[in-house]
Design a protein around this motif. Structure first.
Motif, PDB file in Angstrom:
ATOM      1  N   PHE A 116      11.110 -54.110  82.870  1.00 34.26           N
ATOM      2  CA  PHE A 116      12.228 -54.946  83.329  1.00 34.26           C
ATOM      3  C   PHE A 116      13.032 -54.131  84.334  1.00 34.26           C
ATOM      4  CE2 PHE A 116      11.032 -56.254  79.097  1.00 34.26           C
ATOM      5  CZ  PHE A 116      11.015 -57.638  79.169  1.00 34.26           C
ATOM      6  N   TYR A 117      13.419 -54.750  85.402  1.00 31.81           N
ATOM      7  CA  TYR A 117      14.172 -54.024  86.423  1.00 31.81           C
ATOM      8  C   TYR A 117      15.443 -54.791  86.762  1.00 31.81           C
ATOM      9  CZ  TYR A 117      14.765 -50.583  90.117  1.00 31.81           C
ATOM     10  OH  TYR A 117      15.232 -49.545  90.886  1.00 31.81           O
ATOM     11  N   MET A 118      16.591 -54.180  86.484  1.00 31.17           N
ATOM     12  CA  MET A 118      17.870 -54.822  86.805  1.00 31.17           C
ATOM     13  C   MET A 118      18.311 -54.384  88.179  1.00 31.17           C
ATOM     14  SD  MET A 118      20.056 -55.486  83.629  1.00 31.17           S
ATOM     15  CE  MET A 118      19.635 -55.165  81.935  1.00 31.17           C
ATOM     16  N   ALA A 119      18.078 -55.261  89.148  1.00 30.40           N
ATOM     17  CA  ALA A 119      18.397 -54.922  90.533  1.00 30.40           C
ATOM     18  C   ALA A 119      19.395 -55.905  91.118  1.00 30.40           C
ATOM     19  CB  ALA A 119      17.116 -54.893  91.362  1.00 30.40           C
ATOM     20  N   MET A 120      20.192 -56.527  90.264  1.00 29.08           N
ATOM     21  CA  MET A 120      21.185 -57.463  90.818  1.00 29.08           C
ATOM     22  C   MET A 120      22.607 -56.938  90.642  1.00 29.08           C
ATOM     23  SD  MET A 120      20.343 -60.677  88.282  1.00 29.08           S
ATOM     24  CE  MET A 120      21.002 -61.687  89.546  1.00 29.08           C
ATOM     25  N   ARG A 144       9.904 -51.173  78.914  1.00 30.02           N
ATOM     26  CA  ARG A 144      10.851 -50.239  79.536  1.00 30.02           C
ATOM     27  C   ARG A 144      11.816 -51.027  80.403  1.00 30.02           C
ATOM     28  NH1 ARG A 144       5.747 -46.689  81.205  1.00 30.02           N
ATOM     29  NH2 ARG A 144       5.171 -46.260  79.050  1.00 30.02           N
ATOM     30  N   ILE A 145      13.018 -50.506  80.524  1.00 35.43           N
ATOM     31  CA  ILE A 145      13.991 -51.182  81.372  1.00 35.43           C
ATOM     32  C   ILE A 145      14.612 -50.191  82.355  1.00 35.43           C
ATOM     33  CG2 ILE A 145      15.867 -50.960  79.662  1.00 35.43           C
ATOM     34  CD1 ILE A 145      16.760 -53.806  80.734  1.00 35.43           C
ATOM     35  N   VAL A 146      14.676 -50.611  83.602  1.00 35.70           N
ATOM     36  CA  VAL A 146      15.283 -49.785  84.641  1.00 35.70           C
ATOM     37  C   VAL A 146      16.632 -50.404  84.986  1.00 35.70           C
ATOM     38  CG1 VAL A 146      14.944 -48.767  86.920  1.00 35.70           C
ATOM     39  CG2 VAL A 146      12.948 -49.443  85.563  1.00 35.70           C
ATOM     40  N   VAL A 147      17.670 -49.599  84.957  1.00 38.60           N
ATOM     41  CA  VAL A 147      19.003 -50.125  85.227  1.00 38.60           C
ATOM     42  C   VAL A 147      19.589 -49.414  86.439  1.00 38.60           C
ATOM     43  CG1 VAL A 147      21.233 -50.719  84.216  1.00 38.60           C
ATOM     44  CG2 VAL A 147      19.262 -50.347  82.731  1.00 38.60           C
ATOM     45  N   GLU A 148      19.980 -50.198  87.415  1.00 35.52           N
ATOM     46  CA  GLU A 148      20.615 -49.646  88.607  1.00 35.52           C
ATOM     47  C   GLU A 148      22.051 -49.250  88.278  1.00 35.52           C
ATOM     48  OE1 GLU A 148      20.003 -48.790  91.697  1.00 35.52           O
ATOM     49  OE2 GLU A 148      17.862 -49.131  91.469  1.00 35.52           O
ATOM     50  N   LYS A 149      22.651 -48.517  89.176  1.00 37.74           N
ATOM     51  CA  LYS A 149      24.057 -48.182  89.024  1.00 37.74           C
ATOM     52  C   LYS A 149      24.903 -49.320  89.578  1.00 37.74           C
ATOM     53  CE  LYS A 149      26.223 -46.442  92.308  1.00 37.74           C
ATOM     54  NZ  LYS A 149      26.861 -45.796  93.465  1.00 37.74           N
ATOM     55  N   PRO A 150      26.179 -49.433  89.270  1.00 40.02           N
ATOM     56  CA  PRO A 150      26.870 -48.575  88.311  1.00 40.02           C
ATOM     57  C   PRO A 150      26.631 -49.033  86.871  1.00 40.02           C
ATOM     58  CG  PRO A 150      28.401 -50.163  89.256  1.00 40.02           C
ATOM     59  CD  PRO A 150      27.081 -50.390  89.931  1.00 40.02           C
ATOM     60  N   PHE A 151      26.530 -48.049  85.971  1.00 42.50           N
ATOM     61  CA  PHE A 151      26.351 -48.345  84.559  1.00 42.50           C
ATOM     62  C   PHE A 151      27.746 -48.355  83.940  1.00 42.50           C
ATOM     63  CE2 PHE A 151      25.085 -48.091  80.204  1.00 42.50           C
ATOM     64  CZ  PHE A 151      23.774 -48.530  80.150  1.00 42.50           C
ATOM     65  N   GLY A 152      28.381 -49.509  84.009  1.00 42.47           N
ATOM     66  CA  GLY A 152      29.758 -49.653  83.530  1.00 42.47           C
ATOM     67  C   GLY A 152      30.753 -49.264  84.598  1.00 42.47           C
ATOM     68  N   ARG A 153      32.031 -49.475  84.266  1.00 46.17           N
ATOM     69  CA  ARG A 153      33.097 -49.148  85.211  1.00 46.17           C
ATOM     70  C   ARG A 153      34.019 -48.086  84.622  1.00 46.17           C
ATOM     71  NH1 ARG A 153      38.178 -50.928  86.532  1.00 46.17           N
ATOM     72  NH2 ARG A 153      38.513 -50.514  88.742  1.00 46.17           N
ATOM     73  N   ARG A 176      17.922 -45.152  83.452  1.00 40.05           N
ATOM     74  CA  ARG A 176      19.131 -45.374  84.259  1.00 40.05           C
ATOM     75  C   ARG A 176      18.950 -44.633  85.573  1.00 40.05           C
ATOM     76  NH1 ARG A 176      20.476 -43.863  79.330  1.00 40.05           N
ATOM     77  NH2 ARG A 176      21.312 -45.439  77.903  1.00 40.05           N
ATOM     78  N   ILE A 177      18.928 -45.395  86.634  1.00 35.05           N
ATOM     79  CA  ILE A 177      18.628 -44.825  87.951  1.00 35.05           C
ATOM     80  C   ILE A 177      19.812 -44.056  88.519  1.00 35.05           C
ATOM     81  CG2 ILE A 177      18.301 -45.426  90.392  1.00 35.05           C
ATOM     82  CD1 ILE A 177      15.812 -46.285  89.516  1.00 35.05           C
ATOM     83  N   ASP A 178      19.518 -42.877  89.017  1.00 40.15           N
ATOM     84  CA  ASP A 178      20.437 -42.184  89.906  1.00 40.15           C
ATOM     85  C   ASP A 178      19.562 -41.738  91.064  1.00 40.15           C
ATOM     86  OD1 ASP A 178      21.823 -40.165  91.320  1.00 40.15           O
ATOM     87  OD2 ASP A 178      23.169 -39.947  89.623  1.00 40.15           O
ATOM     88  N   HIS A 179      19.679 -42.394  92.200  1.00 39.59           N
ATOM     89  CA  HIS A 179      18.679 -42.143  93.243  1.00 39.59           C
ATOM     90  C   HIS A 179      18.749 -40.716  93.800  1.00 39.59           C
ATOM     91  CE1 HIS A 179      21.866 -43.055  96.155  1.00 39.59           C
ATOM     92  NE2 HIS A 179      21.082 -42.580  97.109  1.00 39.59           N
ATOM     93  N   ASN A 424      13.990 -37.428  85.329  1.00 42.34           N
ATOM     94  CA  ASN A 424      14.920 -37.633  86.438  1.00 42.34           C
ATOM     95  C   ASN A 424      15.717 -38.931  86.326  1.00 42.34           C
ATOM     96  OD1 ASN A 424      14.566 -35.189  87.908  1.00 42.34           O
ATOM     97  ND2 ASN A 424      12.515 -35.900  88.441  1.00 42.34           N
ATOM     98  N   PHE A 425      16.114 -39.240  85.104  1.00 41.88           N
ATOM     99  CA  PHE A 425      16.977 -40.401  84.862  1.00 41.88           C
ATOM    100  C   PHE A 425      18.143 -39.945  84.000  1.00 41.88           C
ATOM    101  CE2 PHE A 425      12.912 -41.910  86.081  1.00 41.88           C
ATOM    102  CZ  PHE A 425      13.169 -43.041  86.841  1.00 41.88           C
ATOM    103  N   THR A 426      19.179 -40.757  84.002  1.00 38.48           N
ATOM    104  CA  THR A 426      20.395 -40.363  83.280  1.00 38.48           C
ATOM    105  C   THR A 426      20.330 -40.773  81.821  1.00 38.48           C
ATOM    106  OG1 THR A 426      21.649 -40.622  85.322  1.00 38.48           O
ATOM    107  CG2 THR A 426      22.906 -40.572  83.289  1.00 38.48           C
TER     108      THR A 426
END
Ligand code: BG6
Length: 482
Positions: A116-120, A144-153, A176-179, A424-426
């Motif tokens: 699953f990729y959260m890219a929105m 597996r799930i990929v989550v773009e930033k920001p992860f929360g505020r 959790r992606i950190d490019h 290499n993920f958070t």
């Protein structure tokens, strides 16, 4: 090469990130046979696209990214793409999505594996995660799930999002992606530190005076004013990229280079992170906004930015740890928009020791992340025909050809997801600490905002606010890159 079977579901399939990064990266992984016959991608977004139209978009994305491609490869690759128009709040849509994934799983023998990729837009992450759980979208194989930033505020919203995601996914399945962790020279920090006795032996508070991280950008906020107003430079760049870089610089050597050992070393370091006091915040932190005499370059004139905005487009500050090789060593950082140039670099400033020649330069080690990928070390030697010290830099760099062929950070990270390598993920434990630190600063600034008219300003396309020259602990410190 391995051929990993999986059905990938991209939330945000019509978006900019998918178009610019994900489709070209997936295409390269396809050409390398990492994904091949047994994979399919479902793109979802609100727009009512057909499968055909979606495939054209994917094909366009590839042609925009690569100069030369084999048209047959592109055609075959695109046959693996499917589209479903999707409203992220509609239960029915998740049911349809689940059925489509199952159908494709059968057709492509994907063995129940799901990516699953959260890219929105991040405001939908929690809703999507909740529906993945409620409508049981997970497959019978790996999930597996990929989550773009920001992860929360802030920490509270990050915790909430984490709860929603962990309802369906274990920590080791959350990417959790950190490019920045996909960048070549960021990935080079550990080898530099741990494979060179020369460097390893001086990597401590006896020899390192301070470290300076600069992530400068030439661009302003452009069309992202709406998002940026809810974020600011601290959340946008420090909470993630700068903190990950700092962690790699300051952690102890991990027991080995497995994902769990690396995350363990990071966690141990972060347990000793010093949360700044109000006094520290007054002395060692600066925030500012770009504004010029020519108002066209002013942040507060950007679209979707409030006229009286107090959102910072620049921040500088200090990080310290109570443990580890850099115990008590000041790590300074600064990041800002509308700087003189794009430049991401780390300067490691070594202490002087007395020498018989009088003046000697400090031995700096610079890791340039962007625009060039290189490392250089300042050395002192003799001047040829007069007394005194001459300075030269030893350079470790990639050739132009290597640079041109460097895989995009996203390609490396996607490959890691498919191969199940989360080095290499958070990790959640890191993220939590980062937010604790950031929240302290944001709380202080919120209080301070009640008392100030506006933030300090800085002229566009220079080196940021002059106030940033006064954040150091001692008068003998200054920014090396200026
Ligand atoms: C993103 C930020 O995470 O990183 C952007 O949201 C910023 O504001 C970007 O421009 C910088 O990334 P890079 O790879 O261009 O240095």
């Amino acid at each position: 090469a391995k051929n990993i079977p999986a059905i990938m579901i991209i939330f945000g399939g019509s978006g900019d990130l998918a178009h610019r990064k994900l489709y070209p990266s997936l295409f390269n992984l396809y050409r390398q046979n990492l994904i091949h016959d047994n994979f399919a991608v479902i793109g979802t977004a609100r727009r009512p696209w057909s499968h055909e139209y979606f495939r054209e978009q994917v094909s366009d994305a590839i042609h925009e990214f690569f100069d030369e491609v084999d048209e047959n490869d592109v055609k075959n690759f695109c046959t693996h793409f499917y589209y479903q128009s999707h409203d992220v709040t509609s239960v029915e849509h998740y049911v349809t999505l689940k059925e489509l994934a199952q159908e494709l799983d059968d057709r492509y023998s994907a063995q129940g594996n799901r990516l699953f990729y959260m890219a929105m837009a991040p405001k939908f992450f929690g809703t999507i995660a909740t529906h993945i759980n409620d409508q049981k979208l997970v497959g019978s194989g790996f999930n597996r799930i990929v989550v773009e930033k920001p992860f929360g505020r802030d920490l509270a919203t990050a915790e909430e999002l984490n709860r929603q995601i962990t309802a369906s996914f274990d920590e080791e399945d959350i990417f959790r992606i950190d490019h920045y962790l996909g960048k070549e020279m960021v990935q080079n920090i550990m080898p530099l530190r741990f494979s060179n006795p020369l460097i390893k032996s001086i990597w401590n508070s006896d020899h390192i005076k301070n470290i300076q991280i600069t992530l400068a950008e030439r661009l302003g906020v452009e069309a992202r004013g709406g998002y940026y107003e809810t974020s600011g430079a601290l959340r946008d760049m420090v909470q993630n990229h700068i903190f990950q870089i700092i962690t790699l610089l300051a952690m102890d050597e991990p027991k080995d280079i497995s994902s769990s050992s690396v995350h363990q070393a990071k966690k141990e370091l972060l347990d000793s992170l010093v949360i700044p006091s109000e006094e520290d915040l007054k002395k060692h932190f600066v925030r500012a906004q770009y504004a010029g005499s020519d108002t066209t370059f002013a942040y507060r004139n950007e679209p979707n930015v409030a006229e009286d905005s107090k959102t910072e487009t620049f921040v500088a500050g200090e990080v310290k740890f109570q443990k580890g090789p850099l115990k008590d060593v000041p790590i300074y950082f600064r990041t800002g928009k509308e700087f003189r140039e794009k430049m991401s670099r780390i300067d490691i400033v070594l202490k002087h020791s007395s020498n018989p020649y009088g003046f000697a330069h400090s031995n700096n080690i610079t890791i340039e992340i962007d625009p060039k990928s290189r490392i250089y070390i300042t050395l002192n030697g003799k001047k040829i025909s007069e007394p005194g010290i001459r300075r030269e830099d030893l350079v470790y760099g990639l050739t132009d050809q290597e640079l041109a062929q460097l895989p995009d950070g996203y390609e490396k990270l996607l490959r890691d997801v498919i191969l199940n390598d989360s080095t290499n993920f958070t990790h959640w434990s890191e993220l939590k600490r980062f937010w604790e630190y950031i929240d302290t600063i944001e709380d202080y600034w919120t209080k301070e905002n009640a008392e100030i008219e506006e933030l300090p300003q800085y002229a566009p396309y220079r080196m940021g606010p002059k106030e940033a020259n006064h954040i150091f602990e001692s008068p003998t410190e200054r920014w090396i890159y200026e």
